[in-house]
Design a protein around this motif. Structure first.
Motif, short mmCIF file in Angstrom:
data_model
loop_
_atom_site.label_atom_id
_atom_site.label_comp_id
_atom_site.label_asym_id
_atom_site.label_seq_id
_atom_site.Cartn_x
_atom_site.Cartn_y
_atom_site.Cartn_z
N GLY A 30 9.48 -5.15 -12.32
CA GLY A 30 9.04 -4.12 -13.25
C GLY A 30 7.64 -4.29 -13.81
N ASP A 31 6.90 -5.28 -13.37
CA ASP A 31 5.55 -5.52 -13.86
C ASP A 31 4.56 -4.59 -13.16
OD1 ASP A 31 3.08 -6.45 -14.66
OD2 ASP A 31 3.45 -8.55 -14.13
N MET A 32 4.08 -3.57 -13.89
CA MET A 32 3.18 -2.59 -13.29
C MET A 32 1.77 -3.17 -13.07
SD MET A 32 4.81 -0.01 -12.39
CE MET A 32 6.22 -1.02 -12.06
N ARG A 33 1.41 -4.21 -13.80
CA ARG A 33 0.13 -4.87 -13.54
C ARG A 33 0.15 -5.54 -12.18
NH1 ARG A 33 -0.33 -8.60 -18.48
NH2 ARG A 33 1.87 -8.60 -17.98
N ALA A 34 1.30 -6.07 -11.79
CA ALA A 34 1.44 -6.68 -10.46
C ALA A 34 1.29 -5.61 -9.39
CB ALA A 34 2.79 -7.38 -10.34
N PHE A 35 1.83 -4.43 -9.64
CA PHE A 35 1.68 -3.33 -8.68
C PHE A 35 0.20 -2.96 -8.55
CE2 PHE A 35 1.53 1.26 -7.74
CZ PHE A 35 2.13 1.24 -6.48
N SER A 36 -0.50 -2.89 -9.66
CA SER A 36 -1.94 -2.58 -9.63
C SER A 36 -2.71 -3.63 -8.85
CB SER A 36 -2.51 -2.49 -11.05
OG SER A 36 -1.96 -1.39 -11.71
N ARG A 37 -2.36 -4.88 -9.04
CA ARG A 37 -3.04 -5.96 -8.31
C ARG A 37 -2.72 -5.90 -6.82
NH1 ARG A 37 -1.68 -9.05 -13.04
NH2 ARG A 37 0.06 -9.98 -11.92
N LEU A 38 -1.48 -5.57 -6.47
CA LEU A 38 -1.13 -5.38 -5.05
C LEU A 38 -1.96 -4.26 -4.45
CD1 LEU A 38 2.78 -5.67 -4.99
CD2 LEU A 38 1.16 -7.11 -3.75
N TYR A 39 -2.06 -3.17 -5.18
CA TYR A 39 -2.85 -2.03 -4.72
C TYR A 39 -4.32 -2.44 -4.53
CZ TYR A 39 -5.05 2.56 -4.65
OH TYR A 39 -5.79 3.66 -4.30
N ASP A 40 -4.90 -3.04 -5.55
CA ASP A 40 -6.31 -3.43 -5.49
C ASP A 40 -6.61 -4.43 -4.38
OD1 ASP A 40 -6.86 -1.77 -7.63
OD2 ASP A 40 -6.79 -3.39 -9.12
N SER A 41 -5.68 -5.34 -4.13
CA SER A 41 -5.94 -6.37 -3.13
C SER A 41 -5.72 -5.89 -1.69
CB SER A 41 -5.09 -7.62 -3.40
OG SER A 41 -3.72 -7.33 -3.25
N HIS A 42 -5.08 -4.73 -1.52
CA HIS A 42 -4.78 -4.26 -0.17
C HIS A 42 -5.45 -2.94 0.20
CE1 HIS A 42 -1.54 -7.19 -0.76
NE2 HIS A 42 -1.69 -7.38 0.54
N ILE A 43 -5.98 -2.22 -0.75
CA ILE A 43 -6.48 -0.87 -0.47
C ILE A 43 -7.60 -0.88 0.58
CG2 ILE A 43 -8.08 -0.88 -2.45
CD1 ILE A 43 -6.13 2.16 -1.20
N HIS A 44 -8.55 -1.80 0.48
CA HIS A 44 -9.68 -1.82 1.42
C HIS A 44 -9.25 -2.27 2.81
CE1 HIS A 44 -12.42 -0.78 -1.75
NE2 HIS A 44 -11.97 -1.80 -2.48
N ILE A 45 -8.35 -3.22 2.86
CA ILE A 45 -7.84 -3.71 4.15
C ILE A 45 -7.09 -2.59 4.86
CG2 ILE A 45 -6.24 -5.35 5.23
CD1 ILE A 45 -6.90 -7.22 2.80
N LEU A 46 -6.27 -1.86 4.10
CA LEU A 46 -5.53 -0.74 4.69
C LEU A 46 -6.48 0.36 5.15
CD1 LEU A 46 -2.47 -0.42 2.29
CD2 LEU A 46 -2.46 -1.14 4.68
N PHE A 47 -7.50 0.62 4.36
CA PHE A 47 -8.45 1.66 4.74
C PHE A 47 -9.17 1.27 6.04
CE2 PHE A 47 -12.44 4.01 4.64
CZ PHE A 47 -11.97 5.30 4.40
N ASN A 48 -9.61 0.02 6.13
CA ASN A 48 -10.29 -0.44 7.36
C ASN A 48 -9.36 -0.35 8.56
OD1 ASN A 48 -12.68 -0.97 6.03
ND2 ASN A 48 -12.19 -3.10 5.65
#
Length: 195
Positions: A30-48
């Motif tokens: 339930g930690d939404m900060r962890a979700f934000s960190r998951l998003y931030d750490s993977h968004i560029h890799i997924l985009f590439n």
């Protein structure tokens, strides 16, 4: 009472997890900060990675967004993820495939290629540079287009995304030796074509 036991188990089992697994466990708790960190750490890799599958940047952005929205809405159901990065790669690939199928069957809209507009300064140099890059990209695209889609995907994952063979096996749903053979045949074909 049952929820407290579940939380206690999560906290005890997460003490020796790698950082990505810990973030995933925290997000599932339930930690939404962890979700934000998951998003931030993977968004560029997924985009590439997605740029290797489609040139339609808007579609790609939408699909990445949808992958994270689905992950957020189903966080209670995704308990058996061993590797979050592989999970995201597979989810994005599947989402893009679904969207491409929809486009093929429901619309005549082609996937458009993104192009940037250069400034007025050094127009000639920019033009020469962009033409050279277009020629290089054109040659690479021409060579890659002669590979099978599976060979192209495997080579992209290994050389561009720098994925390990184990991750590629999971993403492509193939065994280790099949992936090695696929990449070997792809490289041989590229050498022959370029040679």
């Amino acid at each position: 009472m049952m929820e407290q036991n579940c939380d206690a188990n999560i906290n005890l089992s997460n003490t020796c997890l790698d950082p990505e697994a810990q973030l995933l466990a925290d997000f599932q708790a339930g930690d939404m900060r962890a979700f934000s960190r998951l998003y931030d750490s993977h968004i560029h890799i997924l985009f590439n990675y997605g740029c290797k599958l489609t040139t339609d940047r808007e579609l790609l952005r939408d699909c990445i967004h949808d992958v994270f929205v689905k992950m957020h809405s189903r966080r209670d159901c995704i308990t058996d993820i061993n590797n979050i990065r592989s999970y995201l790669f597979i989810s994005l690939k599947n989402k893009l495939c679904d969207e491409m199928r929809k486009r093929i069957y429901m619309s005549d809209t082609p996937v458009e290629e993104y192009s940037s507009i250069s400034g007025e300064e050094d127009v000639e140099e920019d033009y020469i540079s962009s033409e050279g890059m277009k020629n290089d990209k054109s040659m690479v695209k021409r060579l890659l287009s002669q590979l099978s889609p599976r060979q192209r995907e495997a080579l992209t994952l290994y050389y561009i995304e720098e994925r390990k063979y184990e991750d590629i096996c999971e993403i492509m749903n193939m065994n280790y030796q099949s992936v090695r053979n696929l990449m070997h045949r792809g490289l041989l074909k590229l050498r022959t074509l370029a040679g």
